[in-house]
Design an enzyme around this catalytic site. Structure first.
Site, mmCIF file in Angstrom:
data_model
loop_
_atom_site.group_PDB
_atom_site.id
_atom_site.type_symbol
_atom_site.label_atom_id
_atom_site.label_comp_id
_atom_site.label_asym_id
_atom_site.label_seq_id
_atom_site.Cartn_x
_atom_site.Cartn_y
_atom_site.Cartn_z
ATOM 1 N N ASN A 62 78.777 -0.023 71.274
ATOM 2 C CA ASN A 62 78.403 -0.516 72.547
ATOM 3 C C ASN A 62 78.629 -2.033 72.436
ATOM 4 O O ASN A 62 78.088 -2.675 71.694
ATOM 5 C CB ASN A 62 76.974 -0.041 72.798
ATOM 6 C CG ASN A 62 75.857 -0.339 71.780
ATOM 7 O OD1 ASN A 62 76.224 -0.573 70.758
ATOM 8 N ND2 ASN A 62 74.704 -0.445 72.490
ATOM 9 N N GLU A 64 77.227 -5.067 74.991
ATOM 10 C CA GLU A 64 76.522 -5.321 76.339
ATOM 11 C C GLU A 64 77.004 -6.648 77.000
ATOM 12 O O GLU A 64 77.567 -7.338 76.549
ATOM 13 C CB GLU A 64 74.970 -5.259 75.768
ATOM 14 C CG GLU A 64 74.526 -3.847 75.374
ATOM 15 C CD GLU A 64 73.144 -3.920 74.964
ATOM 16 O OE1 GLU A 64 72.359 -4.842 74.629
ATOM 17 O OE2 GLU A 64 72.811 -2.547 75.003
ATOM 18 N N ASN A 65 76.273 -7.086 78.067
ATOM 19 C CA ASN A 65 76.551 -8.001 78.917
ATOM 20 C C ASN A 65 75.120 -8.562 79.599
ATOM 21 O O ASN A 65 74.342 -7.925 79.868
ATOM 22 C CB ASN A 65 77.642 -7.651 79.736
ATOM 23 C CG ASN A 65 78.213 -8.860 80.401
ATOM 24 O OD1 ASN A 65 77.520 -9.394 81.434
ATOM 25 N ND2 ASN A 65 79.292 -9.194 79.961
ATOM 26 N N ALA A 66 75.219 -9.817 79.776
ATOM 27 C CA ALA A 66 73.884 -10.440 80.407
ATOM 28 C C ALA A 66 73.781 -9.914 81.870
ATOM 29 O O ALA A 66 72.485 -9.724 82.372
ATOM 30 C CB ALA A 66 74.218 -11.981 80.418
ATOM 31 N N CYS A 73 79.293 1.619 76.623
ATOM 32 C CA CYS A 73 78.981 2.477 75.643
ATOM 33 C C CYS A 73 79.900 2.603 74.622
ATOM 34 O O CYS A 73 81.033 2.476 74.830
ATOM 35 C CB CYS A 73 78.754 3.925 76.196
ATOM 36 S SG CYS A 73 77.133 3.891 77.301
ATOM 37 N N GLU A 75 81.134 5.095 72.635
ATOM 38 C CA GLU A 75 81.887 6.269 72.895
ATOM 39 C C GLU A 75 83.027 5.821 74.003
ATOM 40 O O GLU A 75 84.413 6.239 73.611
ATOM 41 C CB GLU A 75 81.139 7.330 73.940
ATOM 42 C CG GLU A 75 80.095 8.131 72.873
ATOM 43 C CD GLU A 75 78.731 7.583 73.055
ATOM 44 O OE1 GLU A 75 78.607 6.371 73.637
ATOM 45 O OE2 GLU A 75 77.762 8.092 73.103
ATOM 46 N N CYS A 113 75.741 9.433 77.110
ATOM 47 C CA CYS A 113 75.275 9.506 78.648
ATOM 48 C C CYS A 113 76.087 9.934 79.433
ATOM 49 O O CYS A 113 76.944 10.536 79.015
ATOM 50 C CB CYS A 113 74.838 7.789 78.813
ATOM 51 S SG CYS A 113 76.380 7.164 79.369
ATOM 52 N N CYS A 116 79.613 8.876 79.871
ATOM 53 C CA CYS A 116 80.236 9.075 78.534
ATOM 54 C C CYS A 116 80.733 10.593 78.682
ATOM 55 O O CYS A 116 81.746 11.091 78.210
ATOM 56 C CB CYS A 116 79.627 8.643 77.559
ATOM 57 S SG CYS A 116 79.698 6.885 77.186
HETATM 58 N N1 THU Z 1 74.503 3.650 74.492
HETATM 59 C C1 THU Z 1 75.766 4.006 73.923
HETATM 60 O O1 THU Z 1 76.577 3.220 73.551
HETATM 61 N N2 THU Z 1 75.887 5.218 73.857
HETATM 62 C C2 THU Z 1 74.859 6.159 74.087
HETATM 63 O O2 THU Z 1 75.480 7.408 73.813
HETATM 64 C C3 THU Z 1 73.862 6.069 74.454
HETATM 65 C C4 THU Z 1 73.588 4.531 75.128
HETATM 66 C C5 THU Z 1 74.376 2.256 74.815
HETATM 67 C C6 THU Z 1 74.082 1.551 76.149
HETATM 68 C C7 THU Z 1 73.349 0.530 75.816
HETATM 69 O O3 THU Z 1 74.302 -0.626 75.280
HETATM 70 C C8 THU Z 1 72.469 0.886 74.722
HETATM 71 O O4 THU Z 1 72.959 1.881 74.177
HETATM 72 C C9 THU Z 1 70.810 1.236 75.262
HETATM 73 O O5 THU Z 1 71.050 2.063 76.320
#
Ligand code: THU
Length: 162
Positions: A62, A64-66, A73, A75, A113, A116
């Site tokens: 994963n 992320e970003n500000a 994610c 996946e 999620c 995904c």
């Molecule tokens: N996240 C994933 O990368 N995959 C998942 O299956 C569930 C959530 C990430 C998104 C975010 O960066 C962090 O987990 C918290 O939600």
């Protein structure tokens, strides 16, 4: 009127030692690659490793970003990478793990999620072959599903637009 029922089976292992050697190897990598995640906002580090039909593996984490919704994610990072590096090569299995650095649990499986699930299903439909999903934390129980479709009953696909 009829009442319909949707059920599916998945295999639950008490830990990774009972997996096939190939699945165990994939999961071990998914657990390790969580270290490459960029998750300064959630502190929830996710790793995904894909086994392709040609035997190659591709990993994602994963990012992320500000601006929170911009984050992606693990996946989908892995799936996009697989499709970009090996277009047209079938996706056999995706193993997903995480490392929760918020002091929470790390020993229970997480499942993809909603976005995904939709994405994995798109790849399944493209290749007309199921994608196996392995889910686990850093330790403990492991779930193995035979297809992403089981995670997305009544999913919307290209067929619905025909
Ligand atoms: N996240 C994933 O990368 N995959 C998942 O299956 C569930 C959530 C990430 C998104 C975010 O960066 C962090 O987990 C918290 O939600």
């Amino acid at each position: 009127m009829t009442t319909q029922k949707f059920t599916f089976e998945y295999v639950s292992y008490p830990d990774s030692s009972e997996l096939s050697p190939a699945d165990e190897q994939l999961l071990t990598r998914a657990r390790k690659v969580t270290e490459n995640a960029y998750a300064p906002y959630s502190n929830f580090f996710v790793g995904a490793v894909i086994l392709l039909a040609n035997g190659e593996t591709v990993q994602g984490t994963n990012q992320e970003n500000a601006s929170f919704p911009v984050g992606i994610c693990a996946e989908r990072t892995a799936l996009s990478t697989a499709s970009s590096l090996y277009p047209g090569v079938g996706i056999d299995t995706i193993a997903v793990s995480y490392c929760n650095k918020n002091g929470g649990k790390n020993d229970a499986p997480i499942s993809p999620c909603g976005i995904c699930r939709q994405t994995i299903t798109e790849y399944e439909n493209r290749q007309q072959k199921p994608i196996r999903i392995i889910m686990s934390g850093q330790s403990g129980k492991v779930y193995v599903l035979q297809t992403a479709k089981h995670l997305l009953p009544f999913g919307f696909t290209a067929e619905d637009m025909e």
